[in-house]
Write a protein that holds these residues in place. Structure first.
Motif, PDB file in Angstrom:
ATOM      1  N   GLY A   1      42.806  33.737  20.797  1.00 32.33           N
ATOM      2  CA  GLY A   1      43.368  34.487  21.915  1.00 32.33           C
ATOM      3  C   GLY A   1      42.615  35.745  22.310  1.00 32.33           C
ATOM      4  O   GLY A   1      42.950  36.381  23.306  1.00 32.33           O
ATOM      5  N   TRP A   2      41.582  36.108  21.552  1.00 32.11           N
ATOM      6  CA  TRP A   2      40.810  37.299  21.912  1.00 32.11           C
ATOM      7  C   TRP A   2      39.961  37.055  23.158  1.00 32.11           C
ATOM      8  O   TRP A   2      39.764  37.961  23.955  1.00 32.11           O
ATOM      9  N   ASN A   3      39.415  35.865  23.322  1.00 31.61           N
ATOM     10  CA  ASN A   3      38.589  35.563  24.500  1.00 31.61           C
ATOM     11  C   ASN A   3      39.502  35.111  25.639  1.00 31.61           C
ATOM     12  O   ASN A   3      40.209  34.128  25.514  1.00 31.61           O
ATOM     13  N   GLN A   4      39.469  35.831  26.735  1.00 30.32           N
ATOM     14  CA  GLN A   4      40.237  35.490  27.931  1.00 30.32           C
ATOM     15  C   GLN A   4      39.262  35.329  29.087  1.00 30.32           C
ATOM     16  O   GLN A   4      38.408  36.194  29.304  1.00 30.32           O
ATOM     17  N   ILE A   5      39.368  34.221  29.807  1.00 27.57           N
ATOM     18  CA  ILE A   5      38.433  33.936  30.897  1.00 27.57           C
ATOM     19  C   ILE A   5      39.242  33.543  32.128  1.00 27.57           C
ATOM     20  O   ILE A   5      39.996  32.574  32.091  1.00 27.57           O
ATOM     21  N   TYR A   6      39.088  34.312  33.198  1.00 27.29           N
ATOM     22  CA  TYR A   6      39.785  33.998  34.449  1.00 27.29           C
ATOM     23  C   TYR A   6      38.816  34.155  35.606  1.00 27.29           C
ATOM     24  O   TYR A   6      38.025  35.081  35.641  1.00 27.29           O
ATOM     25  N   ARG A   7      38.917  33.242  36.552  1.00 31.65           N
ATOM     26  CA  ARG A   7      38.145  33.333  37.785  1.00 31.65           C
ATOM     27  C   ARG A   7      39.134  33.177  38.928  1.00 31.65           C
ATOM     28  O   ARG A   7      40.114  32.459  38.799  1.00 31.65           O
ATOM     29  N   ALA A   8      38.853  33.806  40.030  1.00 35.24           N
ATOM     30  CA  ALA A   8      39.746  33.681  41.172  1.00 35.24           C
ATOM     31  C   ALA A   8      38.955  33.806  42.462  1.00 35.24           C
ATOM     32  O   ALA A   8      37.870  34.379  42.492  1.00 35.24           O
ATOM     33  N   GLY A   9      39.516  33.266  43.508  1.00 38.73           N
ATOM     34  CA  GLY A   9      38.971  33.435  44.841  1.00 38.73           C
ATOM     35  C   GLY A   9      40.112  33.846  45.762  1.00 38.73           C
ATOM     36  O   GLY A   9      41.167  33.214  45.758  1.00 38.73           O
ATOM     37  N   LEU A  10      39.941  34.937  46.470  1.00 40.87           N
ATOM     38  CA  LEU A  10      40.985  35.464  47.356  1.00 40.87           C
ATOM     39  C   LEU A  10      40.388  35.809  48.714  1.00 40.87           C
ATOM     40  O   LEU A  10      39.215  36.144  48.817  1.00 40.87           O
ATOM     41  N   ARG A  11      41.224  35.774  49.738  1.00 39.22           N
ATOM     42  CA  ARG A  11      40.812  36.329  51.032  1.00 39.22           C
ATOM     43  C   ARG A  11      41.342  37.746  51.092  1.00 39.22           C
ATOM     44  O   ARG A  11      42.543  37.971  50.947  1.00 39.22           O
ATOM     45  N   MET A  12      40.430  38.705  51.279  1.00 35.66           N
ATOM     46  CA  MET A  12      40.811  40.111  51.273  1.00 35.66           C
ATOM     47  C   MET A  12      40.059  40.857  52.364  1.00 35.66           C
ATOM     48  O   MET A  12      38.938  40.483  52.726  1.00 35.66           O
ATOM     49  N   THR A  13      40.663  41.931  52.843  1.00 40.74           N
ATOM     50  CA  THR A  13      39.961  42.837  53.755  1.00 40.74           C
ATOM     51  C   THR A  13      39.154  43.817  52.905  1.00 40.74           C
ATOM     52  O   THR A  13      39.359  43.928  51.694  1.00 40.74           O
ATOM     53  N   LYS A  14      38.239  44.530  53.542  1.00 40.95           N
ATOM     54  CA  LYS A  14      37.451  45.525  52.823  1.00 40.95           C
ATOM     55  C   LYS A  14      38.359  46.596  52.223  1.00 40.95           C
ATOM     56  O   LYS A  14      38.137  47.069  51.106  1.00 40.95           O
ATOM     57  N   GLU A  15      39.423  46.955  52.952  1.00 40.84           N
ATOM     58  CA  GLU A  15      40.371  47.949  52.448  1.00 40.84           C
ATOM     59  C   GLU A  15      41.112  47.420  51.221  1.00 40.84           C
ATOM     60  O   GLU A  15      41.370  48.161  50.261  1.00 40.84           O
ATOM     61  N   GLN A  16      41.461  46.129  51.229  1.00 39.08           N
ATOM     62  CA  GLN A  16      42.123  45.541  50.069  1.00 39.08           C
ATOM     63  C   GLN A  16      41.185  45.480  48.865  1.00 39.08           C
ATOM     64  O   GLN A  16      41.607  45.686  47.732  1.00 39.08           O
ATOM     65  N   VAL A  17      39.918  45.195  49.109  1.00 41.18           N
ATOM     66  CA  VAL A  17      38.938  45.188  48.020  1.00 41.18           C
ATOM     67  C   VAL A  17      38.867  46.564  47.381  1.00 41.18           C
ATOM     68  O   VAL A  17      38.876  46.706  46.153  1.00 41.18           O
ATOM     69  N   ALA A  18      38.805  47.618  48.204  1.00 39.18           N
ATOM     70  CA  ALA A  18      38.755  48.984  47.680  1.00 39.18           C
ATOM     71  C   ALA A  18      40.021  49.311  46.892  1.00 39.18           C
ATOM     72  O   ALA A  18      39.950  49.897  45.803  1.00 39.18           O
ATOM     73  N   ALA A  19      41.181  48.922  47.409  1.00 37.28           N
ATOM     74  CA  ALA A  19      42.446  49.188  46.719  1.00 37.28           C
ATOM     75  C   ALA A  19      42.525  48.415  45.403  1.00 37.28           C
ATOM     76  O   ALA A  19      42.952  48.951  44.374  1.00 37.28           O
ATOM     77  N   PHE A  20      42.097  47.157  45.423  1.00 34.68           N
ATOM     78  CA  PHE A  20      42.092  46.331  44.209  1.00 34.68           C
ATOM     79  C   PHE A  20      41.214  46.967  43.133  1.00 34.68           C
ATOM     80  O   PHE A  20      41.596  47.060  41.965  1.00 34.68           O
ATOM     81  N   THR A  21      40.030  47.409  43.536  1.00 37.70           N
ATOM     82  CA  THR A  21      39.096  48.027  42.591  1.00 37.70           C
ATOM     83  C   THR A  21      39.688  49.293  41.996  1.00 37.70           C
ATOM     84  O   THR A  21      39.585  49.539  40.793  1.00 37.70           O
ATOM     85  N   GLU A  22      40.339  50.097  42.820  1.00 37.98           N
ATOM     86  CA  GLU A  22      40.973  51.336  42.339  1.00 37.98           C
ATOM     87  C   GLU A  22      42.081  51.008  41.339  1.00 37.98           C
ATOM     88  O   GLU A  22      42.193  51.641  40.279  1.00 37.98           O
ATOM     89  N   GLU A  23      42.915  50.012  41.647  1.00 36.52           N
ATOM     90  CA  GLU A  23      43.986  49.622  40.733  1.00 36.52           C
ATOM     91  C   GLU A  23      43.420  49.051  39.439  1.00 36.52           C
ATOM     92  O   GLU A  23      43.964  49.284  38.350  1.00 36.52           O
ATOM     93  N   TYR A  24      42.345  48.296  39.537  1.00 38.81           N
ATOM     94  CA  TYR A  24      41.676  47.735  38.355  1.00 38.81           C
ATOM     95  C   TYR A  24      41.190  48.865  37.445  1.00 38.81           C
ATOM     96  O   TYR A  24      41.398  48.840  36.227  1.00 38.81           O
ATOM     97  N   GLN A  25      40.547  49.875  38.028  1.00 36.24           N
ATOM     98  CA  GLN A  25      40.056  51.000  37.233  1.00 36.24           C
ATOM     99  C   GLN A  25      41.207  51.755  36.584  1.00 36.24           C
ATOM    100  O   GLN A  25      41.127  52.166  35.418  1.00 36.24           O
ATOM    101  N   ALA A  26      42.310  51.940  37.313  1.00 43.47           N
ATOM    102  CA  ALA A  26      43.479  52.613  36.746  1.00 43.47           C
ATOM    103  C   ALA A  26      44.057  51.808  35.581  1.00 43.47           C
ATOM    104  O   ALA A  26      44.468  52.375  34.562  1.00 43.47           O
ATOM    105  N   LEU A  27      44.070  50.488  35.720  1.00 48.61           N
ATOM    106  CA  LEU A  27      44.573  49.625  34.650  1.00 48.61           C
ATOM    107  C   LEU A  27      43.687  49.735  33.408  1.00 48.61           C
ATOM    108  O   LEU A  27      44.190  49.820  32.279  1.00 48.61           O
ATOM    109  N   LEU A  28      42.384  49.751  33.579  1.00 47.58           N
ATOM    110  CA  LEU A  28      41.478  49.916  32.446  1.00 47.58           C
ATOM    111  C   LEU A  28      41.768  51.217  31.714  1.00 47.58           C
ATOM    112  O   LEU A  28      41.830  51.254  30.481  1.00 47.58           O
TER     113      LEU A  28
END
Length: 198
Positions: free
Chosen positions: A133-160
């Motif tokens: 269970g230590w190795n986790q592998i996920y891939r995804a494809g989404l349709r996003m706007t540039k603003e959503q990409v920026a928001a996703f990245t910010e939320e990802y960094q906050a989660l880290l």
């Protein structure tokens, strides 16, 4: 949770200096060691890496020149200098004006990172069943706007940062985990995205 590190924006000349520094495997190993153990002197780093103290002292000073690590002055006495990692979110903005040799250094840094990342992906797949269970592998494809990409990245960094612990302050049973996020337009050139590989 540790305090979110300050963002450090690299210039073109910074990229040249970083490539020169990080192309040396001993310096990369020192950064990893300090990231894991928090504080060290040249003797403890030399012992851990199988290098001489003269070699590790030299490389520690070079990393300090780049502000990737800092001396712990209150612990340093005489010739024994203690060092700590500087937790920094290093960022190169898109559209940065660079000379040809600075651009070449940026590409070479990217190649160093991707070579390392590719070996991580291969290890993740190869050891998936045995990882417990230590190795986790996920891939995804989404349709996003540039603003959503920026928001996703910010939320990802906050989660880290929510799950991050400081060097030398890791909870019992914690392991160093490699986590990567790569987002780029697919534009239909790849195969249909798979949501969960494993």
């Amino acid at each position: 949770m540790v305090e979110r590190p300050e963002t450090r924006v690299l210039t073109g000349p910074d990229l040249k200096a970083f490539y020169k520094a990080l192309s040396n495997p001993v310096r990369r190993d020192i950064l990893s060691y300090l990231g894991e153990h928090g504080e060290a002197n040249s003797t403890s780093v030399a012992k851990a890496l199988g290098e001489s103290t003269g070699t590790t002292s030299y490389h520690l000073r070079k990393l300090a020149d780049l502000k990737l690590i800092a001396e712990i002055e209150e612990r340093s006495t005489g010739r024994e200098r203690w060092w700590k990692s500087l937790m920094t979110n290093i960022f190169t903005p898109p559209g940065l004006e660079m000379t040809a040799d600075e651009r070449e250094a940026a590409v070479k840094i990217g190649a160093l990172k991707m070579t390392h990342d590719l070996s991580l992906v291969v290890r993740a797949y190869a050891g998936y069943d045995a990882s417990e269970g230590w190795n986790q592998i996920y891939r995804a494809g989404l349709r996003m706007t540039k603003e959503q990409v920026a928001a996703f990245t910010e939320e990802y960094q906050a989660l880290l940062h929510k799950y991050a612990s400081g060097p030398g302050e890791h909870p019992p049973g914690a392991r160093q985990m490699a986590v990567r996020l790569v987002m780029l337009p697919d534009d239909g050139r790849g195969a249909a995205p798979l949501l969960d590989d494993m």
